[in-house]
Enzyme design. Structure first.
Site, PDB file in Angstrom:
ATOM      1  N   GLU A 139     -56.672   6.571  57.154  1.00 28.38           N
ATOM      2  CA  GLU A 139     -57.884   6.926  57.904  1.00 28.38           C
ATOM      3  C   GLU A 139     -57.626   8.198  58.693  1.00 28.38           C
ATOM      4  O   GLU A 139     -56.470   8.507  59.007  1.00 28.38           O
ATOM      5  CB  GLU A 139     -58.240   5.795  58.878  1.00 28.38           C
ATOM      6  CG  GLU A 139     -57.200   5.646  59.966  1.00 28.38           C
ATOM      7  CD  GLU A 139     -57.215   4.274  60.631  1.00 28.38           C
ATOM      8  OE1 GLU A 139     -58.026   4.118  61.535  1.00 28.38           O
ATOM      9  OE2 GLU A 139     -56.400   3.417  60.267  1.00 28.38           O
ATOM     10  N   LYS A 141     -57.001  10.827  61.604  1.00 30.55           N
ATOM     11  CA  LYS A 141     -56.477  10.733  62.968  1.00 30.55           C
ATOM     12  C   LYS A 141     -57.423  11.549  63.836  1.00 30.55           C
ATOM     13  O   LYS A 141     -57.498  12.775  63.720  1.00 30.55           O
ATOM     14  CB  LYS A 141     -55.055  11.289  63.027  1.00 30.55           C
ATOM     15  CG  LYS A 141     -54.435  11.158  64.405  1.00 30.55           C
ATOM     16  CD  LYS A 141     -52.955  11.460  64.346  1.00 30.55           C
ATOM     17  CE  LYS A 141     -52.258  11.154  65.656  1.00 30.55           C
ATOM     18  NZ  LYS A 141     -52.814  11.841  66.821  1.00 30.55           N
ATOM     19  N   ASP A 143     -59.011  13.440  66.911  1.00 30.05           N
ATOM     20  CA  ASP A 143     -58.417  14.200  68.012  1.00 30.05           C
ATOM     21  C   ASP A 143     -59.245  14.012  69.281  1.00 30.05           C
ATOM     22  O   ASP A 143     -60.072  14.850  69.628  1.00 30.05           O
ATOM     23  CB  ASP A 143     -58.338  15.678  67.621  1.00 30.05           C
ATOM     24  CG  ASP A 143     -57.365  16.421  68.497  1.00 30.05           C
ATOM     25  OD1 ASP A 143     -56.673  15.777  69.305  1.00 30.05           O
ATOM     26  OD2 ASP A 143     -57.299  17.656  68.386  1.00 30.05           O
ATOM     27  N   TYR A 249     -60.266   1.608  65.928  1.00 27.95           N
ATOM     28  CA  TYR A 249     -59.304   1.561  64.827  1.00 27.95           C
ATOM     29  C   TYR A 249     -58.139   0.603  65.073  1.00 27.95           C
ATOM     30  O   TYR A 249     -57.242   0.495  64.247  1.00 27.95           O
ATOM     31  CB  TYR A 249     -58.761   2.958  64.513  1.00 27.95           C
ATOM     32  CG  TYR A 249     -58.211   3.714  65.710  1.00 27.95           C
ATOM     33  CD1 TYR A 249     -57.088   3.268  66.391  1.00 27.95           C
ATOM     34  CD2 TYR A 249     -58.828   4.878  66.156  1.00 27.95           C
ATOM     35  CE1 TYR A 249     -56.595   3.949  67.486  1.00 27.95           C
ATOM     36  CE2 TYR A 249     -58.343   5.573  67.252  1.00 27.95           C
ATOM     37  CZ  TYR A 249     -57.224   5.104  67.905  1.00 27.95           C
ATOM     38  OH  TYR A 249     -56.748   5.774  68.995  1.00 27.95           O
ATOM     39  N   LYS A 337     -49.533  14.552  59.695  1.00 29.49           N
ATOM     40  CA  LYS A 337     -50.238  15.604  60.420  1.00 29.49           C
ATOM     41  C   LYS A 337     -50.543  16.816  59.532  1.00 29.49           C
ATOM     42  O   LYS A 337     -49.815  17.106  58.592  1.00 29.49           O
ATOM     43  CB  LYS A 337     -49.388  16.068  61.628  1.00 29.49           C
ATOM     44  CG  LYS A 337     -49.003  14.967  62.598  1.00 29.49           C
ATOM     45  CD  LYS A 337     -50.180  14.374  63.348  1.00 29.49           C
ATOM     46  CE  LYS A 337     -50.751  15.262  64.414  1.00 29.49           C
ATOM     47  NZ  LYS A 337     -50.036  15.218  65.679  1.00 29.49           N
ATOM     48  N   CYS A 442     -23.186  32.938  85.608  1.00 32.16           N
ATOM     49  CA  CYS A 442     -24.368  32.138  85.902  1.00 32.16           C
ATOM     50  C   CYS A 442     -25.304  32.943  86.802  1.00 32.16           C
ATOM     51  O   CYS A 442     -24.881  33.423  87.856  1.00 32.16           O
ATOM     52  CB  CYS A 442     -23.940  30.842  86.610  1.00 32.16           C
ATOM     53  SG  CYS A 442     -25.340  29.896  87.240  1.00 32.16           S
ATOM     54  N   CYS A 445     -25.434  31.050  90.465  1.00 28.83           N
ATOM     55  CA  CYS A 445     -24.347  30.939  91.438  1.00 28.83           C
ATOM     56  C   CYS A 445     -23.271  31.993  91.227  1.00 28.83           C
ATOM     57  O   CYS A 445     -22.333  32.092  92.009  1.00 28.83           O
ATOM     58  CB  CYS A 445     -23.722  29.538  91.412  1.00 28.83           C
ATOM     59  SG  CYS A 445     -22.715  29.209  89.958  1.00 28.83           S
ATOM     60  N   CYS A 460     -22.267  27.288  82.890  1.00 28.43           N
ATOM     61  CA  CYS A 460     -21.854  27.694  84.228  1.00 28.43           C
ATOM     62  C   CYS A 460     -20.688  26.806  84.647  1.00 28.43           C
ATOM     63  O   CYS A 460     -20.747  25.579  84.516  1.00 28.43           O
ATOM     64  CB  CYS A 460     -23.037  27.519  85.174  1.00 28.43           C
ATOM     65  SG  CYS A 460     -22.557  27.496  86.897  1.00 28.43           S
ATOM     66  N   CYS A 466     -22.823  24.993  92.034  1.00 25.22           N
ATOM     67  CA  CYS A 466     -23.952  25.748  91.458  1.00 25.22           C
ATOM     68  C   CYS A 466     -25.258  25.125  91.926  1.00 25.22           C
ATOM     69  O   CYS A 466     -25.567  23.981  91.599  1.00 25.22           O
ATOM     70  CB  CYS A 466     -23.900  25.749  89.942  1.00 25.22           C
ATOM     71  SG  CYS A 466     -25.336  26.589  89.224  1.00 25.22           S
TER      72      CYS A 466
HETATM   73  S1  IVH Z   1     -53.436   3.809  65.587  1.00 24.93           S
HETATM   74  C1  IVH Z   1     -50.351   1.086  67.331  1.00 24.93           C
HETATM   75  N1  IVH Z   1     -55.300   5.189  64.402  1.00 24.93           N
HETATM   76  O1  IVH Z   1     -53.267   9.001  67.902  1.00 24.93           O
HETATM   77  C2  IVH Z   1     -51.000   2.271  66.770  1.00 24.93           C
HETATM   78  N2  IVH Z   1     -54.330   6.089  66.366  1.00 24.93           N
HETATM   79  O2  IVH Z   1     -50.581   9.965  68.151  1.00 24.93           O
HETATM   80  C3  IVH Z   1     -52.094   2.753  67.591  1.00 24.93           C
HETATM   81  N3  IVH Z   1     -55.315   8.202  67.074  1.00 24.93           N
HETATM   82  O3  IVH Z   1     -52.452   7.049  70.656  1.00 24.93           O
HETATM   83  C4  IVH Z   1     -52.692   3.990  67.140  1.00 24.93           C
HETATM   84  N4  IVH Z   1     -56.782   8.367  65.462  1.00 24.93           N
HETATM   85  O4  IVH Z   1     -54.860   7.934  70.470  1.00 24.93           O
HETATM   86  C5  IVH Z   1     -54.434   5.137  65.434  1.00 24.93           C
HETATM   87  N5  IVH Z   1     -56.996   6.298  63.296  1.00 24.93           N
HETATM   88  C6  IVH Z   1     -56.137   6.222  64.303  1.00 24.93           C
HETATM   89  C7  IVH Z   1     -56.083   7.227  65.271  1.00 24.93           C
HETATM   90  C8  IVH Z   1     -55.147   7.126  66.292  1.00 24.93           C
HETATM   91  C9  IVH Z   1     -56.307   8.927  66.572  1.00 24.93           C
HETATM   92  C10 IVH Z   1     -54.543   8.568  68.267  1.00 24.93           C
HETATM   93  C11 IVH Z   1     -54.335   7.464  69.256  1.00 24.93           C
HETATM   94  C12 IVH Z   1     -52.854   7.337  69.376  1.00 24.93           C
HETATM   95  C13 IVH Z   1     -52.405   8.689  68.942  1.00 24.93           C
HETATM   96  C14 IVH Z   1     -50.978   8.691  68.484  1.00 24.93           C
END
Ligand code: IVH
Length: 721
Positions: A139, A141, A143, A249, A337, A442, A445, A460, A466
């Site tokens: 799914e 992620k 932002d 989620y 990512k 340093c 110091c 140092c 220091c």
């Molecule tokens: S699952 C135990 N699913 O990403 C796992 N996180 O970098 C809980 N986030 O803190 C997170 N989309 O704020 C999950 N589809 C997604 C997400 C997601 C965004 C964020 C969330 C998390 C952060 C971690």
């Protein structure tokens, strides 16, 4: 997105070209110092101030480099290791909420190979063969910022931000104004904590900024900031005016399970009335995960909201449970990512920072430059060789091109490395430019800065004289995770350190400062920024910390190679300060019962052990520690465990082959039940679990008369636990 510029301490924005497996110990250590500083600053900016100063990609790269170095040099893991931290402390203004179930972060993957490794790691942990079926969800992620919504009897009773993962901010009144968040649920479990992401769409963000600008108000740099700023308004009516959205989620506490699989749970959340992301799918192999990632990446610009990767989660919830968690991340999920970018800018100056251990770190001051929406203005230059274009083995980096003040440099940010200076443009180099000469003293110091053979770092030699080292040690002492004294942060430490009337030169001084009398109160009250009330408040905050858990004290001492995790392990093992102190005083490096006991602790290597013993036996250092401890009431460290755990407090050794679960899973289970898992058998071992092929350890257990059971016996013992 984190944007605007890198913080001053962001030296670590750029690291050596050196691959992690080629770093010397000293290089690794210096880099970890910088990374900790950089990440702490970035965390503060992002979580506490809502004013991110580096991009998410840059942040991830820092964290990742840190994790890689810690993995290769576990003994160098720092007391303030960023890998042990999620987010940052909550800001004042909102009530605090302790999460019933911790809010975790996600591990990151930056390329296909790492996704494959994630799958293989899981298979190893679960003892699944390569071909065995193992489904995942994938799914986007989102932002935004995560939010935990607690429903009791179908009514929204509390909404809390993540904060540091344990304690967040109570933003219930604000959450109630968000249309995507149902206030009541029909047919939900009695207790249901729904977790997800608050975000703002591109269109709403643009409209909000236009509105703000027209009204002469503050505009936001990106949708994430706008969402965070809008949710964390003390006046919920302002939040109501802001077009916030929410995707569910995940979940926290539940009175009954939502489903047996992640996908089913998401469907259930959707049926209950939550928005769930339409691009969530269930897939059967990593190749499909990667295809889905590529598909989402291609559609990224058209989604209408910011995403920064794709999250994969093991679909089967029973397997999720077996996989469990590391300190801040689940083993069953990873964020794949999207990659980041490159940009050219001018290196305006090279500064030298002196760290707690005396390492001299060169920092590049850059003409601020936007790299994919992020302004970067500092980068770490790592060490003398790095600047000269060599790695620790003398091999060329950047084809040997050195870096000089005035050069055009390329700031490089890609997934799998920390942002760094990738290259130098010789064609634009001024004829007058001169090679950078690394200081031999340093800057703080004046002591000689020594570079030992085989070490890339200048250190140092000033030790306790220091001021930079002493101040850095004190800053660490009061930092979060250590004594964390309210009102006594880095800024105040610098002020008190420089003070002649009421100085703080070592940790014990903090406690003698507060121990008294009107005289000190009067002295402090006349100081800049201190009235009598704030002075009293500071004294009270110091008093509050006189009682301190052993693990925090150990961590606060800033002993080299002893991180937060190491401190906790040591504290759990010795339990009390006198026991720890006696063992360290009696220990001889490399030999004897105390040494064997210390190095027999699972998670304690020879480097950490030697550092502990050396520090505790170094005369001046020890005297300073003794002065401190005399001021404190050090609490015993005992694991908090379920009363009914059959192995709580026991020391267990696993040996031989386990057939029903991997060693990693067995260890994780035992620890979750409050047992200590040791690497070797000694008189302190309570139980040995021996599988087929067990050798000398099982024999030693017999010799010592220690109870030994097989894997089935172990499973029967922990039963349904
Ligand atoms: S699952 C135990 N699913 O990403 C796992 N996180 O970098 C809980 N986030 O803190 C997170 N989309 O704020 C999950 N589809 C997604 C997400 C997601 C965004 C964020 C969330 C998390 C952060 C971690």
């Amino acid at each position: 997105m984190r944007e605007t510029e890198q913080d001053k301490s962001q030296g670590a924005g750029a690291a050596a070209d050196t691959a992690v497996d080629q770093l010397s110990v000293a290089q690794a250590q210096a880099e970890l110092v910088r990374l900790a500083g950089a990440l702490a600053a970035a965390n503060r900016a992002y979580h506490t101030e809502d004013a991110p100063d580096i991009s998410d990609a840059a942040y991830d790269a820092l964290k990742r480099r840190n994790a890689e170095i810690e993995k290769r040099f576990p003994e160098l893991k720092r007391p303030d290791s960023p890998s042990e931290q999620v987010g940052a402390a909550v800001s004042d203004g909102f009530g605090k909420v302790r999460h019933a179930v911790r809010m975790l972060s996600l591990e990151n993957a930056f390329d296909d190979e790492e996704v494959t490794e994630f799958d293989q790691r899981i298979r190893r942990f679960l003892g699944l063969s390569d071909g065995a079926p193992l489904g995942y969800t994938a799914e986007p992620k989102i932002d935004g910022l995560s939010l935990s919504l607690r429903y009791e009897s179908g009514r929204l009773v509390q909404a809390a931000t993540r904060g540091d993962g344990e304690v967040g901010e109570n933003v219930t009144a604000n959450a109630l104004t968000i249309a995507d968040i149902p206030q009541t649920l029909a047919g939900a479990p009695e207790i249901l904590e729904v977790r997800g992401e608050v975000y703002m769409s591109h269109a709403d963000f643009a409209a909000l900024n236009a509105r703000q600008e027209a009204a002469g108000g503050k505009t936001f740099a990106n949708p994430r900031n706008a969402a965070a700023g809008s949710l964390r308004q003390l006046d919920p009516e302002i939040t109501r005016d802001r077009p916030l959205r929410f995707f569910a989620y995940a979940w926290g506490e539940l009175s009954e399970p939502l489903a047996t699989a992640q996908m089913g749970a998401i469907k259930r959340l959707s049926q209950l009335g939550f928005q769930t992301n339409p691009l969530t799918v269930r897939l059967d192999c990593t190749a499909d995960l990667i295809r889905h990632y590529e598909d989402i990446e291609a559609r990224r610009a058209t989604l209408g909201y910011d995403i920064d990767g794709v999250v994969y989660k093991v679909d089967d919830l029973r397997l999720q449970e077996r996989l469990g968690f590391r300190s801040t991340t689940p083993r069953w999920a990873i964020a794949h990512k999207f990659p980041a970018e490159l940009a050219w800018t001018v290196l305006e100056a090279i500064d030298i920072q002196v760290g707690r251990t005396g390492a001299l770190s060169p920092v590049a001051r850059l003409r601020p430059i936007t790299v994919g929406g992020v302004v970067v203005s500092n980068a770490t230059l790592h060490n003398e060789d790095y600047i000269a274009g060599r790695d620790s083995n003398g091999a060329l980096i950047r084809e040997g091109r050195d870096i000089r003040v005035g050069d055009w440099v390329q700031v490089y940010r890609a997934g799998d490395v920390i942002p760094k200076i990738k290259d130098v443009d010789f064609a634009r180099r001024s004829a007058e430019s001169k090679p950078y000469i690394f200081p031999q003293h340093c800057p703080e110091c004046g002591s000689v800065a020594l570079r030992e053979p085989g070490d890339a770092i200048h250190r140092c030699t000033g030790g306790l004289i220091c001021p930079a080292q002493a101040v850095e040690k004190l800053k660490h002492f009061v930092s979060r995770g250590a004594f964390d004294i309210e009102g006594l942060g880095a800024k105040q430490i610098e002020m008190f350190f420089a003070d002649d009337l009421l100085p703080i030169r070592e940790p014990a001084d903090i406690f003698t400062l507060a121990a008294r009398d009107q005289a000190n109160l009067a002295k402090l009250s006349n100081r800049d920024g201190f009235g009598e009330r704030s002075a009293k408040k500071l004294f009270a905050a110091i008093e509050e910390r006189r009682r301190i858990p052993l693990s925090k004290l150990l961590f606060a001492l800033g002993i080299r190679h002893l991180g937060e995790t190491g401190s906790a392990i040591i504290a759990t093992h010795y339990e009390t300060w006198p026991a720890f102190e006696a063992a360290m005083t009696a220990a001889q490096i490399g030999d004897g019962a105390e040494w064997d006991d210390l190095t027999g602790i699972d998670g304690v290597g020879a480097v950490m052990a030697a550092s502990l013993v050396t520090t505790m036996q170094q005369e001046a250092e020890r005297a300073s520690i003794d002065r401190l401890v005399a001021q404190l009431d050090v609490q015993e460290s005992r694991r908090v465990v379920a009363d009914d755990s059959p192995v709580a407090g026991k020391t267990i050794v696993f040996t031989g082959t386990l057939e029903k679960m991997s060693r990693a899973e067995a260890k994780a289970r035992a620890e979750a039940l409050g047992a200590k898992v040791a690497g070797s058998v000694s008189a302190k071992t309570d139980l040995v679990v021996a599988g087929p092929g067990a050798g000398s350890k099982a024999k030693k257990a017999v010799d010592l008369g220690i109870e030994t059971i097989d894997e089935d016996g172990w499973l029967a013992l922990i039963g349904g636990a």
